[in-house]
Design a protein around this motif. Structure first.
Motif, PDB file in Angstrom:
ATOM      1  N   ARG A  55       0.816  -1.216   0.000  1.00 22.00           N
ATOM      2  CA  ARG A  55       0.000   0.000   0.000  1.00 22.00           C
ATOM      3  C   ARG A  55       0.852   1.268   0.000  1.00 22.00           C
ATOM      4  O   ARG A  55       0.382   2.325  -0.425  1.00 22.00           O
ATOM      5  N   VAL A  56       2.067   1.180   0.501  1.00 22.20           N
ATOM      6  CA  VAL A  56       2.954   2.345   0.554  1.00 22.20           C
ATOM      7  C   VAL A  56       4.348   1.904   0.129  1.00 22.20           C
ATOM      8  O   VAL A  56       4.799   0.807   0.478  1.00 22.20           O
ATOM      9  N   ILE A  57       5.025   2.762  -0.634  1.00 22.42           N
ATOM     10  CA  ILE A  57       6.395   2.492  -1.080  1.00 22.42           C
ATOM     11  C   ILE A  57       7.312   3.569  -0.508  1.00 22.42           C
ATOM     12  O   ILE A  57       7.051   4.770  -0.657  1.00 22.42           O
ATOM     13  N   ILE A 103       6.930   7.605  -0.303  1.00 17.85           N
ATOM     14  CA  ILE A 103       7.613   8.386   0.734  1.00 17.85           C
ATOM     15  C   ILE A 103       9.111   8.323   0.479  1.00 17.85           C
ATOM     16  O   ILE A 103       9.667   7.234   0.269  1.00 17.85           O
ATOM     17  N   ALA A 104       9.794   9.463   0.496  1.00 22.08           N
ATOM     18  CA  ALA A 104      11.251   9.507   0.405  1.00 22.08           C
ATOM     19  C   ALA A 104      11.823   9.678   1.805  1.00 22.08           C
ATOM     20  O   ALA A 104      11.464  10.625   2.505  1.00 22.08           O
ATOM     21  N   CYS A 121       7.925  11.948  -4.884  1.00 22.24           N
ATOM     22  CA  CYS A 121       7.190  11.287  -3.813  1.00 22.24           C
ATOM     23  C   CYS A 121       6.122  12.201  -3.213  1.00 22.24           C
ATOM     24  O   CYS A 121       6.155  13.415  -3.368  1.00 22.24           O
ATOM     25  N   ASP A 122       5.184  11.576  -2.508  1.00 20.82           N
ATOM     26  CA  ASP A 122       4.092  12.315  -1.873  1.00 20.82           C
ATOM     27  C   ASP A 122       4.528  12.950  -0.562  1.00 20.82           C
ATOM     28  O   ASP A 122       4.010  14.002  -0.177  1.00 20.82           O
ATOM     29  N   LEU A 123       5.455  12.302   0.126  1.00 24.33           N
ATOM     30  CA  LEU A 123       5.990  12.809   1.386  1.00 24.33           C
ATOM     31  C   LEU A 123       7.502  12.685   1.357  1.00 24.33           C
ATOM     32  O   LEU A 123       8.045  11.731   0.787  1.00 24.33           O
ATOM     33  N   VAL A 215      -6.858  13.377  -6.696  1.00 23.07           N
ATOM     34  CA  VAL A 215      -7.448  14.718  -6.691  1.00 23.07           C
ATOM     35  C   VAL A 215      -6.377  15.783  -6.451  1.00 23.07           C
ATOM     36  O   VAL A 215      -6.371  16.826  -7.116  1.00 23.07           O
ATOM     37  N   MET A 216      -5.465  15.531  -5.528  1.00 25.99           N
ATOM     38  CA  MET A 216      -4.435  16.533  -5.239  1.00 25.99           C
ATOM     39  C   MET A 216      -3.448  16.668  -6.392  1.00 25.99           C
ATOM     40  O   MET A 216      -3.014  17.772  -6.732  1.00 25.99           O
TER      41      MET A 216
END
Length: 262
Positions: A55-57, A103-104, A121-123, A215-216
């Motif tokens: 779910r998260v990388i 995430i980085a 990345c998103d974060l 959406v973002m």
């Protein structure tokens, strides 16, 4: 579920508890991106993105560095044609298509291609003494994998122009103040903190997570009215999911929700 990694590879992936940690491991060059690293990195990201258990990388680097840049020794003799034939931007295109949270976890340097990798990345979680920047101008070129475009959208024209035109790196604290990173932590703790965030996000309803990302990402380049309409449609569509019903019922019953991604 846990997946072991090949410790001899320049990039490795470990999967556990719905989180894939992809580590660039080329410490003799401070994890600089050469063609081999970029190819293996793209393959591992593609595989993790396609894995329904993930779910998260998290992207990170070994030996107290994220990525010090693209390998100049390899890049110095390249031509425009060789860039095209060898698809030197493939990993960045792969990252752009990933529909899971990225995430980085940044320690040490995230420069040039390394900074562009983090900006995909998103974060971004950075260690206290980490430094981020786009120094390409100092070797006669410019960012070519999103650095100019992602930076201007992230921190604005004037801060982005300063970084790209001077090639100066900024500290993690300055990057946080500029809105370039999500969080600063103690040195050596970026991966641990990223794992904490990843675990929190992995426990959230997957369809809502995906809708928020879409959406973002799409809305930032739209007119506000169009972006608000996009948000509203996505909001309403989530009311047709089992996760919405489970989440609200769990809230009313004062218990933990059990999300299924349906």
């Amino acid at each position: 579920m846990s997946q072991a990694a090949d410790r001899t590879a320049p990039v490795r992936c470990e999967i556990s508890d719905a989180v894939a940690v992809i580590t660039i491991d080329r410490p003799e060059r401070r994890n600089a991106l050469n063609l081999e690293v970029k190819q293996v990195l793209a393959e591992l990201i593609d595989a993790a993105a396609a894995d329904p258990a993930v779910r998260v990388i998290i992207l990170t680097g070994s030996d107290r560095y994220f990525v010090a840049g693209t390998d100049i020794g390899e890049m110095a003799t390249m031509t425009p044609t060789s860039h095209t034939l060898q698809a030197t931007d493939r990993v960045f295109n792969v990252l752009r298509r990933v529909d899971k949270v990225l995430i980085a976890a940044v320690e040490g340097y995230a420069l040039g291609g390394g900074c562009e990798l983090a900006l995909c990345c998103d974060l971004i979680v950075a260690g206290e003494t980490a430094r981020l920047g786009q120094p390409e101008i100092r070797v006669g070129i410019m960012p070519g994998a999103g650095g100019t475009q992602r930076l201007v959208r992230t921190i604005g024209k004037y801060q982005a122009m300063k970084l790209v035109l001077t090639g100066e790196a900024v500290s993690a604290r300055d990057a946080l103040a500029m809105g370039m990173v999500s969080e600063v932590c103690q040195d050596g703790q970026a991966l641990a903190r990223s794992r904490e965030l990843a675990s929190t996000i992995a426990a959230m309803p997957p369809l809502a997570v995906r809708a928020i990302r879409e959406v973002m990402q799409q809305g930032q380049d739209m007119a506000l009215d169009s972006a608000l309409a996009l948000e509203r449609r996505a909001f309403q569509m989530l009311f047709d999911t089992q996760d919405q019903k489970e989440g609200m019922q769990a809230f009313l019953e004062k218990r933990a929700a059990r999300y299924q991604g349906r």
